[in-house]
Design a protein around this motif. Sequence first.
Motif, short mmCIF file in Angstrom:
data_model
loop_
_atom_site.label_atom_id
_atom_site.label_comp_id
_atom_site.label_asym_id
_atom_site.label_seq_id
_atom_site.Cartn_x
_atom_site.Cartn_y
_atom_site.Cartn_z
N PHE A 1 0.84 -1.20 0.00
CA PHE A 1 0.00 0.00 0.00
C PHE A 1 0.88 1.25 0.00
O PHE A 1 0.65 2.21 -0.75
CB PHE A 1 -0.88 0.04 1.25
N ALA A 2 1.88 1.26 0.89
CA ALA A 2 2.70 2.45 1.10
C ALA A 2 3.55 2.79 -0.13
O ALA A 2 3.77 3.96 -0.43
CB ALA A 2 3.59 2.26 2.32
N ILE A 3 4.03 1.75 -0.82
CA ILE A 3 4.86 2.02 -2.01
C ILE A 3 4.10 2.89 -3.01
O ILE A 3 4.64 3.85 -3.57
CB ILE A 3 5.30 0.69 -2.68
N ALA A 4 2.85 2.53 -3.23
CA ALA A 4 2.05 3.32 -4.18
C ALA A 4 1.60 4.64 -3.56
O ALA A 4 1.46 5.65 -4.26
CB ALA A 4 0.84 2.51 -4.64
N MET A 5 1.41 4.63 -2.25
CA MET A 5 0.83 5.80 -1.61
C MET A 5 1.82 6.96 -1.47
O MET A 5 1.45 8.13 -1.63
CB MET A 5 0.29 5.42 -0.23
N ASN B 1 -4.32 2.16 -2.85
CA ASN B 1 -4.74 1.20 -3.87
C ASN B 1 -5.35 -0.04 -3.22
O ASN B 1 -4.62 -0.95 -2.81
CB ASN B 1 -3.55 0.81 -4.75
N PHE B 2 -6.67 -0.08 -3.15
CA PHE B 2 -7.32 -1.21 -2.49
C PHE B 2 -7.18 -2.51 -3.28
O PHE B 2 -7.53 -3.57 -2.77
CB PHE B 2 -8.80 -0.89 -2.25
N ALA B 3 -6.72 -2.43 -4.50
CA ALA B 3 -6.52 -3.67 -5.27
C ALA B 3 -5.26 -4.41 -4.84
O ALA B 3 -5.00 -5.51 -5.32
CB ALA B 3 -6.47 -3.35 -6.76
N GLN B 4 -4.48 -3.81 -3.93
CA GLN B 4 -3.23 -4.44 -3.53
C GLN B 4 -3.45 -5.84 -2.94
O GLN B 4 -2.70 -6.76 -3.21
CB GLN B 4 -2.51 -3.54 -2.51
N GLY C 1 -0.36 -3.90 -11.33
CA GLY C 1 -0.22 -2.58 -10.71
C GLY C 1 -0.30 -1.46 -11.74
O GLY C 1 -0.97 -0.45 -11.53
N LEU C 2 0.37 -1.67 -12.86
CA LEU C 2 0.34 -0.67 -13.93
C LEU C 2 -1.08 -0.47 -14.46
O LEU C 2 -1.53 0.66 -14.70
CB LEU C 2 1.27 -1.09 -15.07
N LEU C 3 -1.79 -1.58 -14.62
CA LEU C 3 -3.16 -1.48 -15.11
C LEU C 3 -4.05 -0.73 -14.13
O LEU C 3 -4.93 0.05 -14.53
CB LEU C 3 -3.73 -2.88 -15.36
N CYS C 4 -3.80 -0.97 -12.85
CA CYS C 4 -4.57 -0.24 -11.82
C CYS C 4 -4.36 1.27 -11.98
O CYS C 4 -5.32 2.05 -11.90
CB CYS C 4 -4.15 -0.68 -10.42
N GLU C 5 -3.11 1.63 -12.16
CA GLU C 5 -2.82 3.06 -12.29
C GLU C 5 -3.46 3.63 -13.54
O GLU C 5 -4.09 4.69 -13.52
CB GLU C 5 -1.30 3.27 -12.32
N LEU C 6 -3.31 2.91 -14.64
CA LEU C 6 -3.80 3.41 -15.93
C LEU C 6 -5.33 3.46 -16.00
O LEU C 6 -5.90 4.38 -16.59
CB LEU C 6 -3.25 2.54 -17.06
N LEU C 7 -5.97 2.45 -15.39
CA LEU C 7 -7.42 2.34 -15.55
C LEU C 7 -8.22 2.92 -14.39
O LEU C 7 -9.33 3.42 -14.57
CB LEU C 7 -7.81 0.86 -15.74
N ALA C 8 -7.65 2.83 -13.19
CA ALA C 8 -8.43 3.23 -12.01
C ALA C 8 -7.99 4.54 -11.39
O ALA C 8 -8.73 5.12 -10.60
CB ALA C 8 -8.37 2.11 -10.96
N VAL C 9 -6.80 5.00 -11.71
CA VAL C 9 -6.29 6.22 -11.06
C VAL C 9 -6.08 7.35 -12.06
O VAL C 9 -6.55 8.47 -11.87
CB VAL C 9 -4.98 5.92 -10.31
N ARG C 10 -5.35 7.05 -13.12
CA ARG C 10 -4.97 8.11 -14.07
C ARG C 10 -6.17 8.89 -14.62
O ARG C 10 -6.13 10.12 -14.66
CB ARG C 10 -4.16 7.50 -15.22
N PRO C 11 -7.24 8.19 -15.03
CA PRO C 11 -8.39 8.96 -15.56
C PRO C 11 -8.95 9.96 -14.56
O PRO C 11 -9.54 10.97 -14.96
CB PRO C 11 -9.42 7.86 -15.88
N LEU C 12 -8.77 9.70 -13.27
CA LEU C 12 -9.30 10.61 -12.25
C LEU C 12 -8.58 11.95 -12.28
O LEU C 12 -9.13 12.98 -11.90
CB LEU C 12 -9.18 9.99 -10.86
N ARG C 13 -7.32 11.94 -12.72
CA ARG C 13 -6.54 13.17 -12.75
C ARG C 13 -7.00 14.08 -13.90
O ARG C 13 -6.63 15.25 -13.94
CB ARG C 13 -5.05 12.86 -12.89
N GLY D 1 3.53 0.17 -10.42
CA GLY D 1 4.17 -1.03 -10.95
C GLY D 1 5.01 -1.72 -9.88
O GLY D 1 4.97 -2.94 -9.71
N LEU D 2 5.77 -0.90 -9.14
CA LEU D 2 6.62 -1.46 -8.08
C LEU D 2 5.76 -2.06 -6.97
O LEU D 2 6.07 -3.15 -6.45
CB LEU D 2 7.54 -0.37 -7.51
N ALA D 3 4.70 -1.37 -6.61
CA ALA D 3 3.81 -1.89 -5.57
C ALA D 3 3.19 -3.21 -6.00
O ALA D 3 3.09 -4.16 -5.20
CB ALA D 3 2.71 -0.87 -5.26
#
Lengths: 291, 407
Positions: free
Chosen positions: A22-26, A33-36, A73-85, A194-196
Motif C-alpha cells: 500500500f505504502a509504495i504506491a501511496m 490502492n485497495f486492489a493491492q 499494478g500498472l493497469l490499476c494506475e492506468l485504468l483506475a487512477v490516471r483517468p481521475l486526474r 508497478g513497483l507496488a
Amino acid sequence: MAITIWSGLVLGSVYALVAAGFAIAMVPTGVFNFAQGAIVIGGSFLTYQFLAVTKIPEVLAVVLTVLFGMGAGLLCELLAVRPLRWGRGTVESSAMVTTVGASTALIGLLGIKWGDLPLQVPFIGPGGYLHFLGVVAQPVQVTVVVLAVVSALALEGFFRYTRVGRVCLAVAEDRDAAMLRGVNVSFLSLAAFGLAGAFGAAAGVVIGPITYAEPALGTTLALYGFVAVALGGEGSFIGGLLGGLVVGVVASLAIRYLGASYGDIAVLALLLATLAVRPKGLGGFTKARSV
Amino acid sequence: MRRLFIALAALGVVSLLITACSSSSSSSGTSASNSSSHGTVNVLAVVDTSGPNKTIGTGQLAGIQAGAAYLNAHGGILGHTVAVTVADDNGDPTTGTTALVQDLSSNPTKYTMIYGGEEGTIVSALVPVIARYKVLAMAPNDGNDLCAKVSTCPTEFALTGSNSVIEVAEANWFKSHGYTNVGMIVEQIAFTQTEANYLKQDLAQDGIKSEIVGFPTSATSLTPEMSELKSDGAQTVYAAAFGPPQGYILNARPELSWQAPVMFEAAGSSLDIPALAPASEMKDAYETPFYCDNPSVSVPGIGMLMQYANDATYPVNGSLPCSLWGQGWDTMIALNAAAQKAGSLDTAALVKAMQETKVTTANGLIRDAADCWTSTDHENVCETPSDYAVQPVGSLVGGRLHPLASS
C-alpha cells in the motif's frame, strides 16, 4: 504465551507485507490502492499455478509472478487512477472507490480462472518444523516474518535516503511544486504502482503457503492491511510493519485470553485509541521536511 | 489527519460497496417459461452462489443441474424438458426471500418446483413464501424444524430427517470413542453455527462436555483459537468450517504440539481436505463424508449418489466430485419419481405423490438408503443416523473417494 505471540507475529507480518505494498504506491501518489490485496492473492494463485500445475523452475516462477504483479499494478494506475486526474475532483478519495472496483474485478477474474475453493500453494523452501524459544514454527512462517522486517527497513531506507525516494516524498508533499521542479510525476505514479504490484505479487509467493490461495482473501488482506497502515501511519514503512505486527499480536492475544469474539474488537479498540493519541499513527511521516 | 479521516470514511464506503456488490438478488438461468404452455418443467434454485454459503450453494446447484441434464438425456420428466433457473440468495435470508417473492408474485405458476435455500436459516426464511404461493418445493433440511409440521410446509419437503440426524451420528462417534470433552471450533456463519448447536445438544444428552469457539470468516490463522480449546482440556476437536480454515485447523495442531483428533462436519467434509495440508497432518483427522463409494476399497458409510457417477449412462461420466451435489441431485430424482407416480405436473398431484413415494437406492439414483415422506411429516423420515459414518479423511481423486494409505 510464546506460541500465541508467535502466531500473532506471523499474522501481523502478512498484514505488514500488504501494508508495505500500500505504502509504495501511496508515498509518491497519495493514492490508497485497495486492489493491492487482490494482487497479493493473485501472486499466490500464480505461484500455485507455476509450481504445482505447470511445474516450471522456481526462479522462473517467481520472476513471472512478479511480472504479473507489476502488470496488474500498472493497469490499476492506468485504468483506475490516471483517468481521475483528468477531472476536477480529489484524486486520492475518488481513487479509493475506483481501486475497490479494480480489486473486485481482479478477485472475480481469479475466481473464474481458479474457482472459489482454496488451493495449497507450495513453499519454495524447506518443509517440516523449527523449534525455538518455546514455539514450533514452519520455515515459511519464519520467512514471512523476516521478509516483512527486512522489506520494511529497506523500503524506509530507500524512500528516505535515496534521490529517487526523496523525489517521491517531494511529490507526496506538493505534487504541483514537484512538477514545476521538473519531476515527471506521471511516470513516477506509474512506476510506483508497478513497483507496488510487483512487491505485492512477490509477497503472495510467501503468503500463499500460509493463507492458501482463495479469491476472497484479497478483500480480507486489503482490509487488515488498511488497518495496519492506519495504525502505523500513512506513508511509513516502519510504521506499517509495527502496525501489522501490533494488529496480529493483539488479535492473537485477545482471541487466546479474552475469547475468539474479541480479536477484531481488540484491534479496532486499539486503532481508535492510537488515533486519538497519535492521529498520524505510530509512524506517520511529518509534513514539514526539507527535500 | 484529514487524509486519515478520508481514509476511514472511504473504508466505510468500501465495506458498503463490497456488501452491495455481493448481495445481488438478480437471478439468471436457462428458462422462465410456463411449464404447461411451453412443455418445460421449470425449476427455480434459490441458493447462495456468491456469499458465505456459496461452497454449499454452488455444490447443491451443480447437483440440480446435473440431475436436470441426466433427466433430459433420458426423456425429461413426463416428456417435458427440465430447465433450471438460479436465484442467488447471497447466503442472506432477506435477499433470498426478496428474490423469491419478486419472482413468484408476477407468476405463481411459473415453476414446477423450487429448491428452497442451501441451509437452515435460508430455508426457514423461504418456507412462509413457498407456503403462501403453494409451489412444490424441496430443501436440503427442515428449516430448523419448520417442516416437521405439514401445516407449516404444506407443499415443501426436506431431504434430511428431523433435526440433528447427522449430528446424532457424530455424537455417537464421540461417545463410542470415550471422549468426555469435545472442543468445537466453528466458523461464524449461520450454517455452521446451527450445525454446531445441534451437536452441542446431542453431546450434552450423551453427558459429553463441549465448548464452542467461533471465528470470523476473515480469519487467516486459527492457532489462537485451537490453543484456547487445548487449554480448556478438549480431548478432541469438532471443526465446522469451510475452505482455508480447515487447513488452518490442521496446521495449528503441530504448532501447538497437540495431536487431538479432529472431526470435520459433514458439509465441510465435502471439500477435498487432504489438499489443504501435508499428508502428515491428516493423522487423526476424520470427516463425516458425503462421499461416493470406491468399489475397489471397502468403505462403510452412506451410499452417496456419486457411486453411480461412473455409470455409463451418467451425463458427466466419471468427472464428478464427491460433494453436496447429492442434495441437489436427489431433489431432481425425487421430483421425477413423484411425477411418474402422479402422472401429472399439477402441484397438488405432485405433493400427494411425494407423500407416497419412496425413492431407494434400488433404482441406483439417490444418495441415501431411501428418501421418503408421509402425509403428516414432510421431513425425510427414511433418513437415520446410521446412514452416516465418520471416516478417516480421504482424498478425492477423479470423483471417487480414495482413503489415504496411512488411514
